[in-house]
Design a protein around this motif. Structure first.
Motif, PDB file in Angstrom:
ATOM      1  N   TYR A  15      21.737 -57.365 -29.071  1.00 21.51           N
ATOM      2  CA  TYR A  15      20.813 -56.373 -29.627  1.00 21.51           C
ATOM      3  C   TYR A  15      19.364 -56.854 -29.492  1.00 21.51           C
ATOM      4  CZ  TYR A  15      24.842 -54.022 -31.776  1.00 21.51           C
ATOM      5  OH  TYR A  15      26.023 -53.344 -31.986  1.00 21.51           O
ATOM      6  N   ARG A  16      19.145 -58.144 -29.684  1.00 21.67           N
ATOM      7  CA  ARG A  16      17.786 -58.683 -29.554  1.00 21.67           C
ATOM      8  C   ARG A  16      17.313 -58.601 -28.105  1.00 21.67           C
ATOM      9  NH1 ARG A  16      13.711 -59.632 -32.497  1.00 21.67           N
ATOM     10  NH2 ARG A  16      13.328 -61.776 -31.849  1.00 21.67           N
ATOM     11  N   PHE A  17      18.202 -58.858 -27.173  1.00 17.98           N
ATOM     12  CA  PHE A  17      17.862 -58.744 -25.753  1.00 17.98           C
ATOM     13  C   PHE A  17      17.470 -57.302 -25.426  1.00 17.98           C
ATOM     14  CE2 PHE A  17      19.164 -57.949 -21.323  1.00 17.98           C
ATOM     15  CZ  PHE A  17      18.392 -58.911 -20.673  1.00 17.98           C
ATOM     16  N   MET A  18      18.236 -56.342 -25.912  1.00 17.70           N
ATOM     17  CA  MET A  18      17.945 -54.934 -25.678  1.00 17.70           C
ATOM     18  C   MET A  18      16.650 -54.519 -26.386  1.00 17.70           C
ATOM     19  SD  MET A  18      20.227 -53.966 -23.622  1.00 17.70           S
ATOM     20  CE  MET A  18      19.798 -52.213 -23.634  1.00 17.70           C
ATOM     21  N   GLN A  19      16.415 -55.091 -27.548  1.00 18.36           N
ATOM     22  CA  GLN A  19      15.167 -54.818 -28.255  1.00 18.36           C
ATOM     23  C   GLN A  19      13.968 -55.305 -27.441  1.00 18.36           C
ATOM     24  OE1 GLN A  19      14.473 -57.079 -31.878  1.00 18.36           O
ATOM     25  NE2 GLN A  19      13.593 -55.296 -32.905  1.00 18.36           N
ATOM     26  N   GLY A  20      14.125 -56.456 -26.789  1.00 16.74           N
ATOM     27  CA  GLY A  20      13.066 -56.976 -25.933  1.00 16.74           C
ATOM     28  C   GLY A  20      12.797 -56.065 -24.753  1.00 16.74           C
ATOM     29  N   ILE A  21      13.862 -55.503 -24.173  1.00 16.54           N
ATOM     30  CA  ILE A  21      13.706 -54.573 -23.047  1.00 16.54           C
ATOM     31  C   ILE A  21      12.916 -53.342 -23.472  1.00 16.54           C
ATOM     32  CG2 ILE A  21      14.937 -53.006 -21.497  1.00 16.54           C
ATOM     33  CD1 ILE A  21      17.153 -55.074 -21.283  1.00 16.54           C
ATOM     34  N   THR A  22      13.286 -52.757 -24.607  1.00 14.69           N
ATOM     35  CA  THR A  22      12.571 -51.565 -25.080  1.00 14.69           C
ATOM     36  C   THR A  22      11.124 -51.896 -25.434  1.00 14.69           C
ATOM     37  OG1 THR A  22      13.377 -51.916 -27.356  1.00 14.69           O
ATOM     38  CG2 THR A  22      14.689 -50.506 -25.925  1.00 14.69           C
ATOM     39  N   CYS A  23      10.877 -53.097 -25.941  1.00 12.47           N
ATOM     40  CA  CYS A  23       9.514 -53.513 -26.257  1.00 12.47           C
ATOM     41  C   CYS A  23       8.675 -53.604 -24.982  1.00 12.47           C
ATOM     42  CB  CYS A  23       9.524 -54.857 -26.985  1.00 12.47           C
ATOM     43  SG  CYS A  23       7.917 -55.355 -27.639  1.00 12.47           S
ATOM     44  N   ALA A  24       9.307 -54.022 -23.883  1.00 12.16           N
ATOM     45  CA  ALA A  24       8.604 -54.078 -22.598  1.00 12.16           C
ATOM     46  C   ALA A  24       8.110 -52.694 -22.201  1.00 12.16           C
ATOM     47  CB  ALA A  24       9.536 -54.631 -21.519  1.00 12.16           C
ATOM     48  N   GLY A  25       8.901 -51.662 -22.486  1.00 16.99           N
ATOM     49  CA  GLY A  25       8.490 -50.296 -22.185  1.00 16.99           C
ATOM     50  C   GLY A  25       7.269 -49.873 -22.986  1.00 16.99           C
ATOM     51  N   THR A  26       7.201 -50.290 -24.255  1.00 17.73           N
ATOM     52  CA  THR A  26       6.032 -49.949 -25.078  1.00 17.73           C
ATOM     53  C   THR A  26       4.791 -50.651 -24.558  1.00 17.73           C
ATOM     54  OG1 THR A  26       6.287 -51.751 -26.713  1.00 17.73           O
ATOM     55  CG2 THR A  26       7.549 -49.735 -27.087  1.00 17.73           C
ATOM     56  N   ARG A  27       4.948 -51.902 -24.118  1.00 20.28           N
ATOM     57  CA  ARG A  27       3.793 -52.677 -23.633  1.00 20.28           C
ATOM     58  C   ARG A  27       3.234 -52.097 -22.346  1.00 20.28           C
ATOM     59  NH1 ARG A  27       0.102 -54.566 -21.758  1.00 20.28           N
ATOM     60  NH2 ARG A  27      -0.721 -56.689 -21.754  1.00 20.28           N
ATOM     61  N   VAL A  28       4.106 -51.725 -21.421  1.00 19.40           N
ATOM     62  CA  VAL A  28       3.662 -51.171 -20.143  1.00 19.40           C
ATOM     63  C   VAL A  28       2.950 -49.839 -20.347  1.00 19.40           C
ATOM     64  CG1 VAL A  28       4.463 -50.145 -17.975  1.00 19.40           C
ATOM     65  CG2 VAL A  28       5.358 -52.354 -18.712  1.00 19.40           C
ATOM     66  N   SER A  29       3.558 -48.964 -21.133  1.00 21.49           N
ATOM     67  CA  SER A  29       2.982 -47.633 -21.331  1.00 21.49           C
ATOM     68  C   SER A  29       1.661 -47.695 -22.095  1.00 21.49           C
ATOM     69  CB  SER A  29       3.977 -46.723 -22.057  1.00 21.49           C
ATOM     70  OG  SER A  29       4.495 -47.344 -23.216  1.00 21.49           O
ATOM     71  N   ALA A  30       1.566 -48.568 -23.092  1.00 20.77           N
ATOM     72  CA  ALA A  30       0.318 -48.688 -23.857  1.00 20.77           C
ATOM     73  C   ALA A  30      -0.809 -49.213 -22.976  1.00 20.77           C
ATOM     74  CB  ALA A  30       0.524 -49.605 -25.059  1.00 20.77           C
ATOM     75  N   GLY A  31      -0.511 -50.226 -22.161  1.00 18.96           N
ATOM     76  CA  GLY A  31      -1.529 -50.753 -21.264  1.00 18.96           C
ATOM     77  C   GLY A  31      -2.002 -49.709 -20.265  1.00 18.96           C
ATOM     78  N   ALA A  32      -1.078 -48.889 -19.769  1.00 13.13           N
ATOM     79  CA  ALA A  32      -1.437 -47.833 -18.819  1.00 13.13           C
ATOM     80  C   ALA A  32      -2.275 -46.748 -19.498  1.00 13.13           C
ATOM     81  CB  ALA A  32      -0.178 -47.233 -18.209  1.00 13.13           C
ATOM     82  N   ILE A  33      -1.978 -46.445 -20.747  1.00 14.75           N
ATOM     83  CA  ILE A  33      -2.758 -45.455 -21.496  1.00 14.75           C
ATOM     84  C   ILE A  33      -4.203 -45.926 -21.633  1.00 14.75           C
ATOM     85  CG2 ILE A  33      -3.122 -44.479 -23.801  1.00 14.75           C
ATOM     86  CD1 ILE A  33      -0.079 -44.216 -24.042  1.00 14.75           C
ATOM     87  N   ILE A  34      -4.384 -47.204 -21.942  1.00 17.07           N
ATOM     88  CA  ILE A  34      -5.737 -47.752 -22.064  1.00 17.07           C
ATOM     89  C   ILE A  34      -6.493 -47.608 -20.745  1.00 17.07           C
ATOM     90  CG2 ILE A  34      -7.079 -49.861 -22.444  1.00 17.07           C
ATOM     91  CD1 ILE A  34      -4.900 -50.750 -24.407  1.00 17.07           C
ATOM     92  N   ARG A  35      -5.795 -47.879 -19.622  1.00 20.76           N
ATOM     93  CA  ARG A  35      -6.463 -47.737 -18.322  1.00 20.76           C
ATOM     94  C   ARG A  35      -6.737 -46.273 -17.995  1.00 20.76           C
ATOM     95  NH1 ARG A  35      -9.214 -46.518 -15.223  1.00 20.76           N
ATOM     96  NH2 ARG A  35      -9.528 -47.115 -13.032  1.00 20.76           N
ATOM     97  N   ASP A  36      -5.846 -45.363 -18.391  1.00 20.12           N
ATOM     98  CA  ASP A  36      -6.060 -43.944 -18.141  1.00 20.12           C
ATOM     99  C   ASP A  36      -7.310 -43.427 -18.847  1.00 20.12           C
ATOM    100  OD1 ASP A  36      -3.802 -43.726 -16.575  1.00 20.12           O
ATOM    101  OD2 ASP A  36      -2.532 -42.953 -18.179  1.00 20.12           O
ATOM    102  N   LEU A  37      -7.593 -43.988 -20.012  1.00 21.40           N
ATOM    103  CA  LEU A  37      -8.660 -43.447 -20.861  1.00 21.40           C
ATOM    104  C   LEU A  37      -9.942 -44.265 -20.838  1.00 21.40           C
ATOM    105  CD1 LEU A  37      -6.506 -42.465 -23.976  1.00 21.40           C
ATOM    106  CD2 LEU A  37      -7.206 -41.020 -22.069  1.00 21.40           C
ATOM    107  N   SER A  38      -9.966 -45.374 -20.112  1.00 19.57           N
ATOM    108  CA  SER A  38     -11.178 -46.186 -20.033  1.00 19.57           C
ATOM    109  C   SER A  38     -11.219 -46.902 -18.693  1.00 19.57           C
ATOM    110  CB  SER A  38     -11.227 -47.206 -21.179  1.00 19.57           C
ATOM    111  OG  SER A  38     -10.107 -48.087 -21.126  1.00 19.57           O
ATOM    112  N   ALA A  39     -12.394 -47.373 -18.321  1.00 18.84           N
ATOM    113  CA  ALA A  39     -12.556 -48.044 -17.037  1.00 18.84           C
ATOM    114  C   ALA A  39     -13.651 -49.090 -17.125  1.00 18.84           C
ATOM    115  CB  ALA A  39     -12.892 -47.032 -15.938  1.00 18.84           C
ATOM    116  N   GLY A  40     -13.532 -50.116 -16.284  1.00 19.64           N
ATOM    117  CA  GLY A  40     -14.584 -51.118 -16.149  1.00 19.64           C
ATOM    118  C   GLY A  40     -14.902 -51.847 -17.436  1.00 19.64           C
ATOM    119  N   ARG A  41     -16.209 -51.987 -17.715  1.00 21.64           N
ATOM    120  CA  ARG A  41     -16.652 -52.732 -18.890  1.00 21.64           C
ATOM    121  C   ARG A  41     -16.213 -52.065 -20.182  1.00 21.64           C
ATOM    122  NH1 ARG A  41     -22.848 -54.625 -17.213  1.00 21.64           N
ATOM    123  NH2 ARG A  41     -22.292 -55.568 -15.217  1.00 21.64           N
TER     124      ARG A  41
END
Length: 414
Positions: free
Chosen positions: A115-141
């Motif tokens: 269950y902890r391994f699967m929890q880590g996998i799902t957490c990876a999905g939150t990290r990727v999507s959140a980082g992409a959202i930040i890039r979608d809404l901001s750029a550069g400095r």
């Protein structure tokens, strides 16, 4: 809400107030740190609960999560570029919630680790999507400024998580260290569902085919600026993992101050948080390259000075602690700027780019960290020497990436 338009260079286009956006992204990033740190006080109790004969085996409660978190980011990146960030974030949060509560009812240690391994996998999905959202809404400095603020809030989590875990265990059974994770993720799920719109326009979605995925990874891995700063980040963050792996031994076995380990650790993390915040205030004026390149040089100088003193004069705690806190604080002006420089050219493939960046700064960095931590010999010299070497390697990679031009020369070119 309607789809958001991509911001121009050095700008942001946030659908909600900046303070709320920063707190939201920091909370999502914090799912990783909270998922690791909150149950640290419970590891011994977990071992007794499942009648584990080998005490070291209880560490796998942490390692199972970390292993699940690493490689799957490379899978979630293309998925994010195809179906969008918000839907991936929502599904990942649902998975994180489900496996958090399943951990509470695991009837065997092996099932808990699964269950902890699967929890880590799902957490990876939150990290990727959140980082992409930040890039979608901001750029550069502007993106570097946002990331610095996110990291500032995010750094509070490792400081308070062990104390929170201890508090939970004083009032509730240890299984609630996992239950709290599910409750926290549930709050985030409701929050983002109502407050964050779709940030990837339909015309920017990339097909989920072998050819398209290969093209995306090729574009990220062959772009000089993006790949260079990803590798440089992976090397530098190896220093961070090395300290996490050996920090208790350093404060306890070397300096005999293990009884207040939490206090010394919190002090260093606080310096890092202050530097992150400082970067958010100055990056738009001085630029990502000028700041991060200068701070890498400073990191090397602080580490070298510390090593020379420890090697030739003696292992004085306060000299070590002050110089180490200063060198560690440099991450606050390296992480956000390197991440922004790596992500900036990848507007159309922010999901894939963020996944590759996340892989380098977690899986690759952790390998460096584990190797360095294993070199511990009862002194701080191996750790400091490794900091010097990794700092110089990272600076060399940046020098190659920038074709020999450092400190902001050529700022704005990708």
């Amino acid at each position: 809400m309607s789809e958001m338009k991509s911001p121009k260079r050095d700008q942001m286009n946030l659908p909600i107030p900046q303070w709320e956006f920063v707190l939201m992204m920091a909370a999502i990033f914090g799912l990783q740190a909270l998922g690791i740190d909150i149950m640290l006080p419970a590891l011994e109790v977990i071992g007794h609960s499942f009648a584990i004969s080998n005490e070291n085996s209880q560490q796998f409660v942490v390692f199972a999560f970390v292993l699940g978190f690493g490689f799957p980011q490379l899978v979630f990146g293309p998925i994010s570029d195809r179906f969008g960030r918000k839907i991936l974030l929502q599904l990942s949060l649902v998975g994180y919630i489900v496996f958090s509560f399943l951990c509470m009812f695991a009837h065997s240690f092996e099932l808990l680790l699964f269950y902890r391994f699967m929890q880590g996998i799902t957490c990876a999905g939150t990290r990727v999507s959140a980082g992409a959202i930040i890039r979608d809404l901001s750029a550069g400095r502007a993106m570097a400024s946002i990331l610095s603020l996110v990291y500032t809030v995010f750094m509070i989590v490792p400081i308070i998580a062990p104390a929170l875990g201890t508090l939970i265990m004083l009032k509730l059974p240890w299984v609630w260290t996992f239950g709290v994770l599910g409750i926290f993720a549930s709050i985030i799920l409701v929050w983002i569902s109502f407050r964050i719109p779709v940030t990837l326009a339909k015309e920017d979605q990339r097909p989920l085919s072998f050819a398209a995925i290969s093209e995306s990874f090729k574009a990220v891995l062959t772009h000089r600026t993006s790949f260079g700063y990803m590798v440089a980040s992976g090397v530098m963050f190896g220093c961070l993992f090395a300290f996490i792996g050996s920090s208790e031994q350093v404060f306890d076995e070397v300096f005999g101050r293990g009884d207040r380990f939490w206090l010394w650790f919190a002090g260093i993390a606080s310096v890092l948080a202050v530097m992150n915040y400082s970067n958010s205030r100055v990056v738009e004026r001085f630029g990502m390259r000028r700041i991060s390149h200068s701070v890498v040089v400073g990191f090397i100088i602080f580490s070298l000075t510390n090593w020379l003193y420890m090697h030739f004069v003696g292992q004085n705690f306060w000299v070590f602690y002050i110089l180490f806190a200063l060198s560690f604080g440099c991450f606050g002006m390296i992480g956000a700027n390197f991440a922004s420089l790596a992500m900036e050219p990848m507007e159309k493939m922010a999901g894939t780019a963020n996944a590759v960046y996340g892989f380098f700064t977690t899986s690759v960095s952790s390998l460096f960290g584990i190797f360095i931590a294993q070199l511990f010999d009862g002194t701080v010299r191996p750790l400091l020497l490794a900091y010097i070497v990794l700092g110089m390697i990272s600076l060399s990679i940046v020098l190659i990436t920038e074709k020999g031009k450092l400190f902001g020369i050529g700022e704005g070119k990708t």
